[in-house]
Design an enzyme around this catalytic site. Structure first.
Site, PDB file in Angstrom:
ATOM      1  N   SER A   2       0.816  -1.214   0.000  1.00 12.59           N
ATOM      2  CA  SER A   2       0.000   0.000   0.000  1.00 12.59           C
ATOM      3  C   SER A   2       0.850   1.265   0.000  1.00 12.59           C
ATOM      4  CB  SER A   2      -0.933   0.018   1.219  1.00 12.59           C
ATOM      5  OG  SER A   2      -1.850  -1.054   1.179  1.00 12.59           O
TER       6      SER A   2
ATOM      7  N   CYS B 221      -9.202  -1.732   3.233  1.00 13.40           N
ATOM      8  CA  CYS B 221      -8.404  -0.608   2.742  1.00 13.40           C
ATOM      9  C   CYS B 221      -8.785  -0.227   1.306  1.00 13.40           C
ATOM     10  CB  CYS B 221      -6.915  -0.914   2.890  1.00 13.40           C
ATOM     11  SG  CYS B 221      -5.859   0.546   2.733  1.00 13.40           S
ATOM     12  N   LEU B 222      -7.904  -0.432   0.328  1.00  9.97           N
ATOM     13  CA  LEU B 222      -8.269  -0.131  -1.057  1.00  9.97           C
ATOM     14  C   LEU B 222      -9.467  -0.969  -1.476  1.00  9.97           C
ATOM     15  CD1 LEU B 222      -7.677   1.302  -3.776  1.00  9.97           C
ATOM     16  CD2 LEU B 222      -6.181  -0.614  -4.341  1.00  9.97           C
TER      17      LEU B 222
ATOM     18  N   HIS C 181      -6.935  -1.622   8.881  1.00 10.60           N
ATOM     19  CA  HIS C 181      -6.299  -2.917   8.627  1.00 10.60           C
ATOM     20  C   HIS C 181      -6.523  -3.848   9.808  1.00 10.60           C
ATOM     21  CE1 HIS C 181      -3.935  -2.188   4.898  1.00 10.60           C
ATOM     22  NE2 HIS C 181      -4.132  -0.929   5.261  1.00 10.60           N
TER      23      HIS C 181
ATOM     24  N   GLU D  10      -5.847  -6.859  10.073  1.00  6.82           N
ATOM     25  CA  GLU D  10      -4.729  -7.805  10.210  1.00  6.82           C
ATOM     26  C   GLU D  10      -3.542  -7.205  10.943  1.00  6.82           C
ATOM     27  OE1 GLU D  10      -3.371  -5.243   6.932  1.00  6.82           O
ATOM     28  OE2 GLU D  10      -5.323  -6.034   7.559  1.00  6.82           O
TER      29      GLU D  10
END
EC number: 6.3.5.5
Length: 386
Positions: free
Chosen positions: A48, A275-276, A359, A361
């Site tokens: 990213s 995210c994206l 995120h 994760e």
């Protein structure tokens, strides 16, 4: 600075001179700051961060060294992530039982330019007040730096607006992932061959720890790039679909992958967007995205779950956001940043969709949102039971 061996030049002509480290040469990118105290190896290998220069607000970088396990890119194509790293103090000598390499050596091997001796507090304040600038960073061991040329490079760079960088960092060929989360006693777990679920992960620059969390939640992942058709994805007969993280302008990536994403959303399969992937889901659902002034980059961001009222501390890394004022009927905010009120999650009435800007994760960061992978597994279990 007469003894300077490195420098950072901003598009407005401001120059910060310091001491180069890591790879020698010149690179351009968008300058952002990250507030994490640790996890610099994971940060700099997160796809990213493609085409970005990362300013670390924590002054001492390098104290845990580097190793062969804590990198976040999943493929060779994704290795070109962050282009530069800026820190206050010279690289600290490593002192950690897992370290196998000095951080400066690791930077050089990865082709990342490092720069120390910079007033990171002043530079961070500048980004907060004026936004993320285009910048050029250099490391010249002989000290021969052309500052005017650096400024011109920064000014002439195209920037991230309109850039489909996900197409640069996603992998060419599909691959399977079964490696689970790391444990101190045993290292990385290996998911069983008879995993409960099969997940199709659409790779826009997927972090390895997303795949590890899926494996630990009982899912075998088949990773495909964002150029595949929806028919190819559905032919895998997945129990669920993950739209992964990645770099660049979501609107540009959506021009390439939008129809595929819309078709997969319409399929009714459980979906997890991160995210994206979250931004692309927003576009597919009819919302719009916009560029942020300084973005969110760090491991200490508070977000609120609007359904439960619970506050989670999460990792974030994005420079674009879904505009909540453009959400169509049936699509609601599920999470919101408590720093600036920007969107951090979406929910869709009547559809098994989890979508978050942050995120879950981590890597690096807190594990407050690990439960989202378990919740996604629950959606797949419920869908299969229909």
């Amino acid at each position: 600075m007469d003894s300077a061996t490195g420098a950072l030049a901003l598009e407005d002509g401001t120059i910060f001179a310091g001491f180069g480290a890591g790879a020698a040469g010149i690179k351009v990118g968008e300058l952002c700051f990250n507030t994490a105290i640790t996890g610099y190896q994971e940060i700099l290998t997160d796809p990213s961060y493609a085409s970005q220069l990362v300013l670390f607000t924590f002054p001492h970088i390098g104290n845990v060294g580097a190793n062969a396990e804590d990198h976040e890119e999943s493929t060779v194509e994704a290795a070109d992530a962050a282009r530069g790293a800026i820190f206050r103090e010279p690289i600290t000598a490593p002192s950690n039982w897992r370290s196998t390499e000095d951080f400066g050596v690791w930077l050089a091997r990865r082709g990342i330019i490092g720069l120390s001796g910079i007033d990171t507090r002043a530079l961070t304040k500048r980004i907060r007040e004026k936004g993320m600038p285009k910048a050029a960073i250099c490391h010249k061991p002989d000290g021969k730096i052309d500052f005017d040329a650096l400024v011109e490079l920064a000014r002439s760079w195209n920037g991230l607006d309109g850039a489909d960088l996900a197409d640069v960092v996603d992998q060419d060929a599909p691959f399977e992932h079964t490696e689970g989360l790391w444990q101190a006693a045993t290292g990385h777990q290996t998911a069983l061959a008879n995993a409960e679920f099969h997940v199709a992960v659409i790779d826009f620059g997927v972090k390895k720890n997303i795949l590890r969390n899926l494996a630990s939640a009982g899912a075998r992942a088949t990773v495909v790039n964002g150029n595949v058709s929806a028919e190819e994805v559905l032919a895998l007969k997945p129990d669920g679909i993950v739209f992964a993280n990645g770099p660049g302008d979501p609107a540009a990536t959506f021009e390439r992958s939008g129809e595929m994403i819309k078709t997969l959303v319409a399929s009714g399969l459980p979906i997890l967007g991160i995210c994206l992937g979250h931004q692309l889901l927003g576009l597919a659902l009819g919302a719009k995205t916009k560029k942020m002034a300084q973005g969110h980059h760090g491991a200490n961001h508070p977000v609120k779950d609007l359904a439960t009222g619970k506050v989670e501390i999460v990792s974030m890394n994005h420079g674009f956001t879904v505009d909540p004022d453009t959400l169509p009927p049936g699509v609601e905010e599920s999470h919101r940043s408590l720093f600036d009120g920007t969107n951090s999650g979406l929910a869709v009435k009547g559809k098994p969709i989890i979508s978050v800007q942050h995120h879950p994760e981590a890597s690096p960061g807190p594990q407050d949102s690990f439960y989202l992978f378990t919740r996604f597994a629950g959606l797949m279990r419920d869908y299969r039971a229909k």
